[in-house]
Write a protein that holds these residues in place. Structure first.
Motif, PDB file in Angstrom:
ATOM      1  N   GLU A  10     -48.782  61.708  -0.740  1.00 23.64           N
ATOM      2  CA  GLU A  10     -47.948  62.322   0.293  1.00 23.64           C
ATOM      3  C   GLU A  10     -48.591  62.228   1.670  1.00 23.64           C
ATOM      4  N   ASP A  11     -49.918  62.352   1.726  1.00 21.15           N
ATOM      5  CA  ASP A  11     -50.569  62.419   3.035  1.00 21.15           C
ATOM      6  C   ASP A  11     -50.563  61.084   3.778  1.00 21.15           C
ATOM      7  N   ILE A  12     -50.322  59.954   3.081  1.00 23.92           N
ATOM      8  CA  ILE A  12     -50.286  58.680   3.806  1.00 23.92           C
ATOM      9  C   ILE A  12     -48.863  58.276   4.194  1.00 23.92           C
ATOM     10  N   TRP A  13     -47.866  59.011   3.703  1.00 25.79           N
ATOM     11  CA  TRP A  13     -46.473  58.692   4.015  1.00 25.79           C
ATOM     12  C   TRP A  13     -46.196  58.605   5.517  1.00 25.79           C
ATOM     13  N   PRO A  14     -46.736  59.490   6.360  1.00 27.47           N
ATOM     14  CA  PRO A  14     -46.465  59.357   7.805  1.00 27.47           C
ATOM     15  C   PRO A  14     -46.893  58.014   8.384  1.00 27.47           C
ATOM     16  N   ASN A  15     -47.870  57.345   7.765  1.00 29.89           N
ATOM     17  CA  ASN A  15     -48.319  56.049   8.261  1.00 29.89           C
ATOM     18  C   ASN A  15     -47.350  54.921   7.909  1.00 29.89           C
ATOM     19  N   TYR A  16     -46.442  55.194   6.952  1.00 28.84           N
ATOM     20  CA  TYR A  16     -45.505  54.173   6.485  1.00 28.84           C
ATOM     21  C   TYR A  16     -44.051  54.526   6.792  1.00 28.84           C
ATOM     22  N   GLU A  17     -43.777  55.762   7.119  1.00 30.39           N
ATOM     23  CA  GLU A  17     -42.397  56.260   7.227  1.00 30.39           C
ATOM     24  C   GLU A  17     -41.554  55.447   8.189  1.00 30.39           C
ATOM     25  N   GLY A  28     -35.277  40.795   8.102  1.00 34.49           N
ATOM     26  CA  GLY A  28     -33.842  40.595   7.947  1.00 34.49           C
ATOM     27  C   GLY A  28     -33.219  41.383   6.813  1.00 34.49           C
ATOM     28  N   LEU A  29     -33.906  42.391   6.322  1.00 33.49           N
ATOM     29  CA  LEU A  29     -33.395  43.182   5.206  1.00 33.49           C
ATOM     30  C   LEU A  29     -32.833  44.510   5.689  1.00 33.49           C
ATOM     31  N   ALA A  30     -31.652  44.857   5.224  1.00 34.54           N
ATOM     32  CA  ALA A  30     -31.115  46.204   5.427  1.00 34.54           C
ATOM     33  C   ALA A  30     -31.655  47.056   4.289  1.00 34.54           C
ATOM     34  N   ALA A  31     -32.522  48.006   4.613  1.00 34.51           N
ATOM     35  CA  ALA A  31     -33.230  48.748   3.570  1.00 34.51           C
ATOM     36  C   ALA A  31     -33.281  50.228   3.894  1.00 34.51           C
ATOM     37  N   ARG A  32     -33.157  51.003   2.852  1.00 34.79           N
ATOM     38  CA  ARG A  32     -33.346  52.450   2.923  1.00 34.79           C
ATOM     39  C   ARG A  32     -34.681  52.743   2.236  1.00 34.79           C
ATOM     40  N   VAL A  33     -35.652  53.244   3.013  1.00 38.19           N
ATOM     41  CA  VAL A  33     -36.974  53.552   2.479  1.00 38.19           C
ATOM     42  C   VAL A  33     -37.088  55.059   2.314  1.00 38.19           C
ATOM     43  N   VAL A  34     -37.379  55.495   1.097  1.00 40.74           N
ATOM     44  CA  VAL A  34     -37.328  56.927   0.790  1.00 40.74           C
ATOM     45  C   VAL A  34     -38.534  57.338  -0.037  1.00 40.74           C
ATOM     46  N   ARG A  35     -38.794  58.635  -0.041  1.00 45.67           N
ATOM     47  CA  ARG A  35     -39.828  59.214  -0.896  1.00 45.67           C
ATOM     48  C   ARG A  35     -39.246  59.658  -2.226  1.00 45.67           C
ATOM     49  N   GLU A  36     -37.953  59.992  -2.249  1.00 50.87           N
ATOM     50  CA  GLU A  36     -37.286  60.415  -3.474  1.00 50.87           C
ATOM     51  C   GLU A  36     -35.913  59.764  -3.533  1.00 50.87           C
ATOM     52  N   ALA A  37     -35.501  59.417  -4.744  1.00 47.33           N
ATOM     53  CA  ALA A  37     -34.190  58.786  -4.912  1.00 47.33           C
ATOM     54  C   ALA A  37     -33.772  58.877  -6.366  1.00 47.33           C
ATOM     55  N   ASP A  38     -32.479  58.743  -6.602  1.00 45.81           N
ATOM     56  CA  ASP A  38     -31.972  58.589  -7.956  1.00 45.81           C
ATOM     57  C   ASP A  38     -32.561  57.290  -8.515  1.00 45.81           C
ATOM     58  N   PRO A  39     -33.316  57.338  -9.619  1.00 50.97           N
ATOM     59  CA  PRO A  39     -33.942  56.117 -10.140  1.00 50.97           C
ATOM     60  C   PRO A  39     -32.963  54.965 -10.344  1.00 50.97           C
ATOM     61  N   ALA A  40     -31.707  55.292 -10.669  1.00 53.37           N
ATOM     62  CA  ALA A  40     -30.717  54.241 -10.912  1.00 53.37           C
ATOM     63  C   ALA A  40     -30.337  53.488  -9.645  1.00 53.37           C
ATOM     64  N   GLU A  41     -30.741  53.990  -8.481  1.00 45.99           N
ATOM     65  CA  GLU A  41     -30.391  53.352  -7.215  1.00 45.99           C
ATOM     66  C   GLU A  41     -31.549  52.568  -6.603  1.00 45.99           C
ATOM     67  N   VAL A  42     -32.720  52.626  -7.215  1.00 43.49           N
ATOM     68  CA  VAL A  42     -33.921  52.026  -6.606  1.00 43.49           C
ATOM     69  C   VAL A  42     -34.020  50.545  -6.943  1.00 43.49           C
ATOM     70  N   ASP A  43     -34.151  49.719  -5.906  1.00 38.37           N
ATOM     71  CA  ASP A  43     -34.308  48.280  -6.075  1.00 38.37           C
ATOM     72  C   ASP A  43     -35.779  47.863  -6.147  1.00 38.37           C
ATOM     73  N   TRP A  44     -36.602  48.500  -5.316  1.00 40.45           N
ATOM     74  CA  TRP A  44     -38.015  48.141  -5.210  1.00 40.45           C
ATOM     75  C   TRP A  44     -38.856  49.399  -5.115  1.00 40.45           C
ATOM     76  N   TYR A  47     -45.948  50.917  -4.192  1.00 42.45           N
ATOM     77  CA  TYR A  47     -46.602  51.794  -5.160  1.00 42.45           C
ATOM     78  C   TYR A  47     -48.124  51.873  -4.995  1.00 42.45           C
ATOM     79  N   ALA A  48     -48.645  53.079  -5.217  1.00 35.76           N
ATOM     80  CA  ALA A  48     -50.076  53.291  -5.445  1.00 35.76           C
ATOM     81  C   ALA A  48     -50.201  54.244  -6.628  1.00 35.76           C
ATOM     82  N   PRO A  49     -51.198  54.053  -7.491  1.00 35.27           N
ATOM     83  CA  PRO A  49     -51.303  54.871  -8.701  1.00 35.27           C
ATOM     84  C   PRO A  49     -51.475  56.366  -8.438  1.00 35.27           C
ATOM     85  N   ASN A  50     -51.991  56.708  -7.247  1.00 29.61           N
ATOM     86  CA  ASN A  50     -52.209  58.129  -6.958  1.00 29.61           C
ATOM     87  C   ASN A  50     -50.961  58.839  -6.455  1.00 29.61           C
ATOM     88  N   GLY A  51     -49.804  58.171  -6.537  1.00 27.19           N
ATOM     89  CA  GLY A  51     -48.565  58.804  -6.096  1.00 27.19           C
ATOM     90  C   GLY A  51     -47.890  59.635  -7.151  1.00 27.19           C
TER      91      GLY A  51
END
Length: 309
Positions: A10-17, A28-44, A47-51
């Motif tokens: 969580e503490d590194i999210w501000p560096n990527y938000e 050229g990608l239209a992308a929604r970047v989120v911390r939480e989502a319905d798993p059925a909607e996630v394309d990519w 990841y880091a193991p400590n998340g």
């Protein structure tokens, strides 16, 4: 519109938000970047193991996982991961590793500790040989090892590279396999370890192989802690057969306060800082890789689950 789940501390999210969406848009990608989502909607998933994410099975739409780390030993054996996994190979990470490795090789080559630690007022002169007279072994010739080997060769060190399978690098004498490793270690006045943590590399430097090295040789490990048999290394250090070990990675991290490495006069401990993932450059590498896959060109730096890296 694709959905990218950012799964890391969580503490590194501000560096990527903001940086990660911007980098994806530049690709050229239209992308929604989120911390939480319905798993059925996630394309990519970035990841880091400590998340905290360990179960990938709910992500039924998932196309791939882009790691933020170069090392993948904490995820590669996950049975729920059924999609391609890409290691982080990033110019900023490579530059950082080259700088750290080059700095510590030069430190030991020049004998800088003798001057830095001297406080007794004694004028003791010592002159190092030229770099071309010093043999440095690079154990591991992946992206990071190759970059470090080339940088050291550029400083005129006699660089010998070793990898498990055969590789050829212009200007570097390369060896492979068990016999090749023994050959390289016999000449290695300084050995740098940049290998992945796999069953095949665990305790790569054991008592037998440490004994092959020249008396007083130096070991530098920014790779993975389990590459070295700790007890065998401590014995070799105590006996003076290994002159010094500079270690950035350990079997347990943070290194416990009571561990002998902290107190040994021939050991330097650094806190896993040799090559940090730097958000400014990492977002560009991650976005470019995802964009490649979205264009049907395939991910770069994918992990071979059989080999473990």
């Amino acid at each position: 519109m694709i959905t990218v789940l950012f799964s890391a501390r969580e503490d590194i999210w501000p560096n990527y938000e903001t940086r990660l969406p911007e980098a994806l848009a530049e690709e050229g990608l239209a992308a929604r970047v989120v911390r939480e989502a319905d798993p059925a909607e996630v394309d990519w998933i970035v990841y880091a193991p400590n998340g905290g994410l360990t179960d990938f099975s709910p992500f039924t739409k998932l196309k791939g996982v882009q790691s933020l780390w170069a090392g993948v030993e904490q995820i590669v054996g996950n049975p729920t991961l059924k999609v391609p996994l890409a290691r982080m190979v990033d110019p900023g990470m490579t530059e950082g590793m080259v700088e750290w490795v080059t700095g510590h090789v030069l430190r030991h080559h020049l004998g800088m500790d003798a001057d830095i630690k001297r406080t007794d007022g004694q004028w003791v002169r010592h002159v190092a040989p030229l770099a071309r007279e010093r043999t440095v072994a690079m154990l591991g010739l992946g992206a990071l090892g190759t970059a470090c080997a080339r940088a050291l060769a550029g400083l005129n060190f006699d660089v010998r590279g070793w990898s498990r399978s055969e590789k050829r690098i212009d200007g570097i004498t390369c060896a492979h396999g068990d016999e090749g490793l023994a050959e390289v270690l016999r000449e290695a006045e300084i050995a740098v370890l940049l290998l992945p943590d796999t069953p095949a590399t665990t305790n790569l430097l054991d008592a037998v192989r440490l004994a092959l090295m020249p008396n007083g040789a130096v070991i530098i490990n920014p790779g993975r802690g389990p590459l070295i048999d700790d007890d065998a290394l401590l014995e070799a250090l105590d006996e003076g057969r290994i002159g010094h070990a500079t270690l950035d990675v350990f079997r347990e991290e943070p290194l416990p306060a009571g561990h002998p490495f902290w107190h040994h006069p021939r050991v330097t401990v650094t806190p896993h800082i040799a090559s940090e993932t730097r958000p400014v450059t990492a977002v560009r590498s991650a976005a470019a890789n995802i964009a490649r896959a979205e264009r049907g060109e395939g991910l770069l730096h994918t992990v071979d689950f059989g080999l473990g890296y």
